[in-house]
Design an enzyme around this catalytic site. Structure first.
Site, mmCIF file in Angstrom:
data_model
loop_
_atom_site.group_PDB
_atom_site.id
_atom_site.type_symbol
_atom_site.label_atom_id
_atom_site.label_comp_id
_atom_site.label_asym_id
_atom_site.label_seq_id
_atom_site.Cartn_x
_atom_site.Cartn_y
_atom_site.Cartn_z
ATOM 1 C CG ASP A 171 51.691 32.036 32.899
ATOM 2 O OD1 ASP A 171 52.584 32.909 32.903
ATOM 3 O OD2 ASP A 171 50.938 31.836 33.860
ATOM 4 N NE ARG A 235 39.192 40.834 40.345
ATOM 5 C CZ ARG A 235 38.783 39.835 41.113
ATOM 6 N NH1 ARG A 235 38.129 38.823 40.573
ATOM 7 N NH2 ARG A 235 39.026 39.829 42.403
ATOM 8 C CD GLU A 264 32.020 42.021 38.503
ATOM 9 O OE1 GLU A 264 32.068 41.944 39.757
ATOM 10 O OE2 GLU A 264 32.692 41.283 37.768
ATOM 11 C CG HIS A 283 32.543 38.281 40.746
ATOM 12 N ND1 HIS A 283 33.219 39.464 40.568
ATOM 13 C CD2 HIS A 283 33.493 37.384 41.130
ATOM 14 C CE1 HIS A 283 34.504 39.295 40.826
ATOM 15 N NE2 HIS A 283 34.688 38.039 41.165
#
Length: 317
Positions: A171, A235, A264, A283
């Site tokens: 990150d 995501r 989706e 999900h």
């Protein structure tokens, strides 16, 4: 005050809105009926949505009396934040409300990969007793790589550490003194390529942005260990799905657990659904009863705060 809820919301939150004097109109399929939504939007003081309702400039202009937009979750890729800010419509997100549930989903995926109990159960019910075939592996001493080191990643790291795993993270926005590094013992790596090379499991925890779209793709998938798995509960679109399928077919990676997809719901004829090593779920990583109750209550209370002219700690814009 009138509140329009366009997608699934737990009853706790709806009752809280009513208890605070709001009139609530709830239709969990309305987000899919765009024209009807645009007709109704001008009559409400607040909109509460999930991830399917597209809150763009057109809807924001239609919702001319709306003072606040509530988001039942933390992902914001379906909301035009700049358009909301320009129109002075605060957006409330369910800050950290489902983080524990998502973290537990990641742990469940890793345990399933190494100890496939459902398959073992089915095999025994067919009259077999193949103990060697179902000899699995330990998570202890394996390496988990976290792509993104925010709140959910921190909770995953804590649980993975308790199982004896080594945890690394990538990150570029995390410093050596941030909590996940200083307090949980996660070892930061400088590049995504390094993380992919070292990990037995790669778990994705970044938002979908221009920078993160397809960040895992055909050029870096071959860097992974052949027995490694990808877990995406963030995501759809962060992992390039076509490239992932090809990598699995070529046995460059062992498989994947995808809770989120670029399209989706996933079409029944999707090639993804034909590859057994890629496990799909609808999900649901953050969709436990406890998490949804917390999400609904948090968003309801924060929307009420804004409607009453108070500040919200969960305002994104």
């Amino acid at each position: 005050m009138k509140v329009l809820v366009t997608e699934l919301m737990w009853e706790d939150g709806i009752n809280e809105l009513k208890r605070q004097g709001c009139r609530v109109d709830y239709d969990q399929e309305l987000g899919r009926r765009r024209d009807e939504l645009l007709e109704l939007a001008p009559h409400y003081d607040a909109l509460i949505v999930r991830n399917e309702t597209q809150v763009d400039s057109v809807l924001l202009d239609a919702a001319k009396h709306a003072q606040v937009i509530g988001r039942l979750g933390v992902g914001l890729d379906n909301i035009d934040l700049k358009a909301a800010e320009v129109r002075n419509k605060p957006v409330i997100a369910a800050k950290h409300a489902n983080a524990t549930s998502v973290a537990e989903y990641v742990i469940a995926a890793m345990l399933d990969a190494y100890r496939p109990l459902i398959e073992a159960d089915a095999d025994v019910r067919k009259g077999r007793w193949d103990r060697r075939f179902f000899t699995g592996f330990e998570l202890n001493k394996r390496t988990l790589g976290l792509v993104g080191m925010g709140e959910i990643a921190q909770r995953v790291a804590t649980r993975a550490k308790a199982l004896g795993m080594d945890v690394i993270g990538y990150d570029p926005f995390v410093t050596p003194y941030d909590h996940i590094v200083a307090e949980t013992g996660v070892r930061p790596v400088e590049t995504l390529d390094t993380l992919l090379q070292e990990s037995d499991f790669v778990s994705v925890h970044v938002p979908l942005t221009r920078a993160t779209k397809h960040m895992i793709h055909k050029a870096n998938l071959p860097l992974m260990k052949r027995h490694a798995y990808i877990i995406n509960s963030a995501r759809g679109g962060i992992v390039q799905e076509q490239d992932l399928m090809e990598a699995v077919k070529r046995e460059q990676v062992a498989g994947a657990y995808l809770d989120v997809l670029e399209q989706e719901p996933v079409p029944s004829d999707s090639p993804l659904a034909q590859i057994e090593a890629i496990r799909l779920s609808p999900h649901i990583a953050g969709l436990t009863d406890e998490a949804q109750s917390r999400t609904a209550m948090l968003v309801a209370r924060e929307v009420i705060n804004v409607l009453h002219g108070r500040e919200s700690l969960c305002a994104v814009v």
